[in-house]
Design a protein around this motif. Structure first.
Motif, short mmCIF file in Angstrom:
data_model
loop_
_atom_site.label_atom_id
_atom_site.label_comp_id
_atom_site.label_asym_id
_atom_site.label_seq_id
_atom_site.Cartn_x
_atom_site.Cartn_y
_atom_site.Cartn_z
N LEU A 1 -32.29 56.50 1.15
CA LEU A 1 -30.92 56.24 0.71
C LEU A 1 -30.04 55.73 1.85
CD1 LEU A 1 -30.06 59.06 -1.85
CD2 LEU A 1 -30.73 56.69 -2.29
N TRP A 2 -30.35 56.11 3.08
CA TRP A 2 -29.63 55.53 4.23
C TRP A 2 -29.86 54.02 4.26
CZ3 TRP A 2 -27.07 58.27 8.34
CH2 TRP A 2 -27.11 59.67 8.23
N ASP A 3 -31.12 53.61 4.11
CA ASP A 3 -31.44 52.18 4.11
C ASP A 3 -30.84 51.48 2.89
OD1 ASP A 3 -32.90 52.81 6.34
OD2 ASP A 3 -34.83 52.16 5.56
N PHE A 4 -30.93 52.13 1.75
CA PHE A 4 -30.38 51.62 0.49
C PHE A 4 -28.90 51.30 0.70
CE2 PHE A 4 -30.79 52.14 -4.32
CZ PHE A 4 -29.51 51.72 -4.62
N ALA A 5 -28.14 52.29 1.17
CA ALA A 5 -26.71 52.11 1.36
C ALA A 5 -26.41 51.01 2.37
CB ALA A 5 -26.07 53.41 1.81
N ALA A 6 -27.19 50.96 3.44
CA ALA A 6 -26.97 49.94 4.48
C ALA A 6 -27.25 48.54 3.95
CB ALA A 6 -27.85 50.23 5.69
N ASN A 7 -28.30 48.38 3.14
CA ASN A 7 -28.57 47.08 2.54
C ASN A 7 -27.41 46.63 1.66
OD1 ASN A 7 -32.19 47.43 2.03
ND2 ASN A 7 -31.05 46.57 3.75
N VAL A 8 -26.88 47.54 0.86
CA VAL A 8 -25.75 47.21 -0.01
C VAL A 8 -24.53 46.84 0.83
CG1 VAL A 8 -24.14 48.10 -1.74
CG2 VAL A 8 -26.59 48.59 -1.94
N GLU A 9 -24.27 47.60 1.90
CA GLU A 9 -23.13 47.30 2.77
C GLU A 9 -23.29 45.94 3.43
OE1 GLU A 9 -22.51 52.05 3.83
OE2 GLU A 9 -23.47 50.70 5.27
N GLY A 10 -24.50 45.61 3.87
CA GLY A 10 -24.73 44.32 4.48
C GLY A 10 -24.57 43.18 3.49
N SER A 11 -25.05 43.40 2.27
CA SER A 11 -24.89 42.40 1.23
C SER A 11 -23.41 42.15 0.93
CB SER A 11 -25.62 42.87 -0.04
OG SER A 11 -25.47 41.94 -1.09
N LYS A 12 -22.66 43.23 0.83
CA LYS A 12 -21.23 43.11 0.55
C LYS A 12 -20.49 42.42 1.69
CE LYS A 12 -17.32 45.81 -1.19
NZ LYS A 12 -16.31 45.35 -0.22
N ALA A 13 -20.91 42.68 2.93
CA ALA A 13 -20.26 42.04 4.08
C ALA A 13 -20.42 40.52 4.01
CB ALA A 13 -20.84 42.58 5.38
N ALA A 14 -21.60 40.06 3.60
CA ALA A 14 -21.84 38.62 3.49
C ALA A 14 -20.99 38.03 2.36
CB ALA A 14 -23.32 38.36 3.25
N VAL A 15 -20.95 38.72 1.22
CA VAL A 15 -20.15 38.23 0.10
C VAL A 15 -18.66 38.25 0.45
CG1 VAL A 15 -19.42 38.74 -2.27
CG2 VAL A 15 -21.84 38.80 -1.67
N ASP A 16 -18.21 39.31 1.12
CA ASP A 16 -16.79 39.39 1.51
C ASP A 16 -16.42 38.25 2.46
OD1 ASP A 16 -16.32 41.60 -0.04
OD2 ASP A 16 -16.42 43.05 1.60
N ALA A 17 -17.34 37.89 3.35
CA ALA A 17 -17.07 36.78 4.25
C ALA A 17 -16.91 35.46 3.47
CB ALA A 17 -18.19 36.65 5.28
N LEU A 18 -17.68 35.33 2.41
CA LEU A 18 -17.64 34.11 1.59
C LEU A 18 -16.57 34.14 0.51
CD1 LEU A 18 -21.49 33.74 1.04
CD2 LEU A 18 -20.06 32.08 2.26
N ARG A 19 -15.83 35.26 0.40
CA ARG A 19 -14.99 35.48 -0.77
C ARG A 19 -13.95 34.39 -0.98
NH1 ARG A 19 -14.86 39.08 -4.40
NH2 ARG A 19 -16.33 40.39 -3.25
N ASP A 20 -13.27 33.94 0.06
CA ASP A 20 -12.24 32.91 -0.12
C ASP A 20 -12.85 31.63 -0.70
OD1 ASP A 20 -10.29 34.58 0.78
OD2 ASP A 20 -10.08 33.63 2.75
N ALA A 21 -13.98 31.21 -0.16
CA ALA A 21 -14.64 30.01 -0.66
C ALA A 21 -15.16 30.23 -2.07
CB ALA A 21 -15.79 29.62 0.26
N LEU A 22 -15.71 31.41 -2.31
CA LEU A 22 -16.26 31.71 -3.63
C LEU A 22 -15.16 31.78 -4.68
CD1 LEU A 22 -18.97 32.35 -4.98
CD2 LEU A 22 -18.58 34.76 -4.47
N THR A 23 -14.04 32.38 -4.33
CA THR A 23 -12.92 32.47 -5.27
C THR A 23 -12.38 31.10 -5.61
OG1 THR A 23 -12.30 34.67 -4.45
CG2 THR A 23 -10.60 33.43 -5.61
#
Length: 372
Positions: free
Chosen positions: A286-308
């Motif tokens: 679950l530590w790895d699970f949570a970290a993968n989700v956090e990393g995924s969200k960090a990439a999407v958050d970085a792209l959010r302005d362009a994606l929006t």
């Protein structure tokens, strides 16, 4: 594909080779490059490409689960898609500048794979020429740099505890160090020569190769309780992580890699962490699970302005789906960390699997939107 101009008018034969309709016109970005993968072949429909963004559509016609990679000349991974089951087709989006590359299918997901030459010519406006995408890359690179520094610091502490024979301290630090690894795993994995040395599980190691890295020490900590022979493995782990950190701070990332990396992290959860096979000795999945989700969200958050700007409906859907994952995962917090995987019920695992699959569907659309 991205648009590019030829230096002068060319023959119809040359135009056909590059996939352009007429001199100076844009390439057809909707045209996918078919890849036919089998247990003994890797047939790429087009091996001479114009510079720009491309989509490889990989169909597995073999009997083994396979992977498809595009490698740069230095061996770094420019694009990949894993876990392609027999009879299934999966796409991978890649942005390629002019140069020589290699394609590779890996039946059984092991070894160097069946490789072929890819030649990319001409020029195209980089995706990062869009200011929003340039800002996204800069934001994500700063995130990677911060996580890489933390990874090195915690891995060094972990290795010191192993060498000192302090198994209690090493067990405490193991999932903490791996959290920083898992958050930036797509970038770390792009250096294919180092990833297996750091993160291979016992069954991933081919005959004749030495098993090293986190999971080798994990087994000794939780199964034998004896790490007295792991000093050299611990030192090598620090050396390899140091090299990853150095490379990750200077890696040249495309906006498409942020999008595909976000999807890869969810795939890691869906095919490994959710089954409990990743950290099979410590059960710290679950530590790895949570970290993968956090990393995924960090990439999407970085792209959010362009994606929006490009697809606001998709951006809103991703926000809601990430919130659903966070809520389901949050039920399993334990202090500053996470419960043991062994404490999860079948209903817990199903709930986590369902929310991850629900997020994976919209995440799979991000690369195509960014590559437009």
């Amino acid at each position: 594909m991205r648009s590019h101009r030829l230096p002068a008018c060319v023959t119809l034969g040359a135009l056909a080779l590059t996939g352009l309709a007429a001199c100076g016109q844009k390439t057809d970005k909707s045209q996918k490059i078919a890849v036919s993968a089998s247990d003994s072949a890797c047939e790429v429909a087009r091996t001479e490409l114009p510079a720009g963004a491309h989509t490889f559509s990989v169909t597995n016609k073999g009997s083994k689960v396979t992977e498809f990679y595009v490698y740069a000349k230095d061996g770094s991974i420019k694009g990949e898609v894993e876990n392609i089951g027999p009879g299934t087709t999966r796409d991978v989006h890649v942005e390629l500048a002019a140069g020589e590359y290699e394609s590779a299918c890996k039946p059984g997901m092991k070894g160097d794979g069946i490789r072929g030459k890819l030649t990319v010519t001409g020029q195209a406006a980089a995706l990062a020429s869009d200011p929003k995408l340039a800002a996204a890359v800069a934001t994500y690179k700063a995130y990677v740099s911060t996580e890489a520094d933390a990874l090195l610091a915690k891995t060094t502490e972990f290795a010191a505890a192993v060498k000192a024979g302090d198994t209690a301290k090493a067990k405490e630090l193991y999932p903490v160090a791996r959290t920083h690894w898992e958050r930036i795993e797509p970038v770390a994995e792009s250096f294919g020569d180092l990833d297996p040395a750091i993160d291979a599980r016992e069954n991933d190691v081919e005959a004749g190769q030495e098993w090293t890295g986190f999971h080798k020490i994990e087994k000794d900590l939780w199964v034998t309780g004896d790490v007295s022979g792991d000093a050299r493995v611990a030192d090598k782990l620090v050396t390899d992580v140091t090299e990853i950190v150095t490379r990750s701070k200077s890696v040249d990332l495309s906006p498409v890699q942020l999008a595909t990396g976000s999807k890869e992290l969810l795939d890691e959860v869906a095919t490994g962490k959710i089954t409990g096979e990743e950290d099979r000795y410590s059960h710290t999945d679950l530590w790895d699970f949570a970290a993968n989700v956090e990393g995924s969200k960090a990439a999407v958050d970085a792209l959010r302005d362009a994606l929006t700007a490009r697809d606001p409906k998709l951006a809103d859907e991703l926000t809601a789906k990430f919130a659903a994952v966070d809520a389901a995962l949050g039920k399993h917090k334990a202090g500053t960390g996470w419960k043991s995987y062994t404490e999860l019920s079948k209903a817990d695992i199903k709930e986590l699997s369902d929310v991850i699959n629900g997020l994976a569907e919209p995440i799979s659309k991000v690369a195509a939107v960014i590559a437009k």
